[in-house]
Design an enzyme around this catalytic site. Structure first.
Site, PDB file in Angstrom:
ATOM      1  CE  LYS A  44      -1.890   1.559   3.870  1.00 17.63           C
ATOM      2  NZ  LYS A  44      -1.384   2.846   4.221  1.00 17.63           N
ATOM      3  CG  ASN A  45       2.246   2.468   3.868  1.00 16.82           C
ATOM      4  OD1 ASN A  45       1.132   2.710   3.393  1.00 16.82           O
ATOM      5  ND2 ASN A  45       3.239   2.534   4.437  1.00 16.82           N
ATOM      6  CB  CYS A  74      -5.682  18.561  12.507  1.00 13.87           C
ATOM      7  SG  CYS A  74      -6.887  16.858  12.389  1.00 13.87           S
ATOM      8  NE  ARG A  79      -2.324  13.924  11.144  1.00 13.81           N
ATOM      9  CZ  ARG A  79      -3.287  12.809  10.727  1.00 13.81           C
ATOM     10  NH1 ARG A  79      -4.475  13.270  10.679  1.00 13.81           N
ATOM     11  NH2 ARG A  79      -3.185  12.079   9.463  1.00 13.81           N
ATOM     12  CG  ASP A  93       3.592   1.412   9.890  1.00 10.97           C
ATOM     13  OD1 ASP A  93       3.132   2.309  10.370  1.00 10.97           O
ATOM     14  OD2 ASP A  93       3.294   1.868   7.887  1.00 10.97           O
ATOM     15  NE  ARG A 150      -7.201   3.850   5.752  1.00 12.82           N
ATOM     16  CZ  ARG A 150      -6.067   4.795   6.607  1.00 12.82           C
ATOM     17  NH1 ARG A 150      -5.962   4.142   7.849  1.00 12.82           N
ATOM     18  NH2 ARG A 150      -4.785   4.749   6.293  1.00 12.82           N
TER      19      ARG A 150
END
Ligand code: UD1
Length: 429
Positions: A22-23, A126, A131, A316, A408
């Site tokens: 994904k990344n 935010c 963030r 992660d 996700r």
């Protein structure tokens, strides 16, 4: 909202195909904004974040077409997707889209480099303090961009184009490094980035950009040199296997016991995590076709871990490793250095019977002889999967609520685990 129900306490045995990362997929898809030619990406995972980014890119004018292809016997899919940004129709990335996925903020780099302007909503809506995007702002400013904040949007302008420069990141950031590579690829002259992130996903992006005609050297080391070019062309590029998915399933096997082949996994992408797993007593066998992970009868040894940028232990995988340590024979300390508040899984693991104390950024895990199934709540992507693997090892039934987080980042999770003997099912509604 969907839930996942697990009847735990069974070993995992079989083969799990590892999906594209994904990344790596997200920045590579964003790179399609840099050229009016077609960028073809192979091994794109089928994930909610990928589908969301396709929508976001479509808003800027990126067309796409998909070639579905069944690659693995065991239910893994690998898609080839063609992305074409013939014309950029909109340089604004609106709040409604960016707020759903932080990585979509990264469109700021290619939009600015190709169009001379970008208007991108602050992620999550935010403030910068909570963030932060300060590294993106500083880096793009070093390349000559003028940046303002207007009504929750970062507005970046470089009407005469970006200009190469030397820039040292004060802190390692994966996202800001991706953005600098993409922006500097089309800047005038040479850019030298220091203290760049070294993650494999950065290398995967740089290799693709070079195929598109960019001149990037040193990706994967802290110093990256980019010799800017005036335009980029299309290319065909393969997404690397997902090292976080690989590590997650390896930890699942470590928890439940059993013998699983992680098909297509590449050990050099997660050496630190695999070394740590070996110290816990798990057998890791790198093979040409993937990684074999095995643990039989022997108990789990406690090992201390501190997260760090690549090649260190990935943040992660911190939640998943903590799940494993809850069943170790003794005490371990897990220190998180990348993100604040990344211990949301602690109280949920406690519902399964784990003993975990917190002291600032360190969790002290006192291993117990076994976990017991319970109702738990998924809080974010990696925390959610830590609850799933803990549920697989726990005696009795575990229900993980709010599983949309899992969708996700984990492709066909239930199918992959069921294929190895897990009793796991999704309950809709
Ligand atoms: C990426 C990964 C994410 C992973 C993280 C760290 C993707 C899509 N996401 O996220 O899964 O957990 O790397 O390996 O690839 N920071 C600042 N200012 C900035 C930007 C970041 O202070 O402008 C801080 C962050 O708050 C964090 C640290 O830098 O404390 C590292 O974050 P970063 O590497 O940027 O993470 P992401 O790229 O968002």
């Amino acid at each position: 909202m969907d839930r996942i129900r697990i009847a735990g306490g069974r070993e995992l045995n079989g083969t799990i195909p590892i999906s594209g990362a994904k990344n790596a997929a997200l920045p590579l898809m964003i790179a399609s904004l840099l050229t009016d030619d077609t960028l073809t990406l192979e091994n794109v995972p089928h994930l909610a974040d990928v589908e969301q980014l396709i929508r976001i890119l479509g808003n800027h004018g990126v067309d796409y077409s998909v070639n579905g292809r069944r690659e693995h016997q065991n239910g893994g899919y690998s898609r080839t997707i063609h992305f074409t940004a013939r014309q950029i129709v909109d340089t604004t990335a609106p709040y409604e889209l960016v707020s759903k996925m932080r990585a979509s903020f990264w469109v700021i780099g290619p939009l600015l480099a190709r169009m001379g302007e970008a208007r991108v909503s602050l992620p999550g809506g935010c403030s910068i303090g909570t963030r932060p995007v300060d590294l993106f702002i500083d880096g793009l400013s070093a390349l000559g961009a003028e940046i303002d904040i207007e009504g929750g949007y970062i507005v970046a302008r470089a009407p005469k184009g970006l200009v190469g420069a030397r820039y040292a990141f004060p802190k390692v950031s994966v996202g800001a490094t991706h953005v600098m590579l993409m922006a500097a690829a089309l800047a005038r002259g040479e850019t030298v980035i220091e203290n760049a992130a070294c993650e494999p996903e950065i290398v995967n992006l740089a290799e693709c950009l070079n195929k598109m005609g960019a001149r990037i050297e040193g990706a994967g080391t802290p110093t990256v040199r980019i010799d800017g070019v005036t335009s980029l062309s299309g290319a065909r590029h393969r997404i690397i296997p997902d090292r976080i998915e690989t590590g997650t399933y390896a930890m699942a096997v470590a928890m439940t016991g059993g013998d699983v082949m992680l098909e297509g996994a590449e050990p050099e992408l997660l050496k630190s995590a695999l070394d740590t797993l070996e110290q816990t007593g798990v057998e890791i066998v790198p093979l040409n076709s993937g990684i074999r992970v095995r643990r039989n009868g022997a108990g789990i040894r406690p090992v201390d871990v501190t997260t760090a940028p690549f090649p260190g232990f990935p943040t992660d995988l911190q939640a998943q490793f903590m799940a494993l340590m809850t069943m170790a024979k003794g005490k371990s300390r897990i220190t998180e250095t990348i993100f604040e508040n990344r211990f949301m899984h602690v109280q949920e693991l406690a519902r399964l019977g784990a003993h975990i104390g917190l002291a600032g950024q360190t969790a002290i895990v006192e291993g117990v002889s076994g976990l017991k199934g319970a109702q738990v709540m998924a809080t974010d992507l990696r925390a959610s999967v830590s609850l799933v693997i803990a549920g697989l090892a726990a005696e009795g039934e575990t229900t993980v609520n709010r599983v949309y987080h899992l969708d996700r980042g984990f492709e066909r999770l239930e199918e992959k685990l069921s294929g190895c003997g897990a009793k796991i099912e999704r309950i809709s509604g």
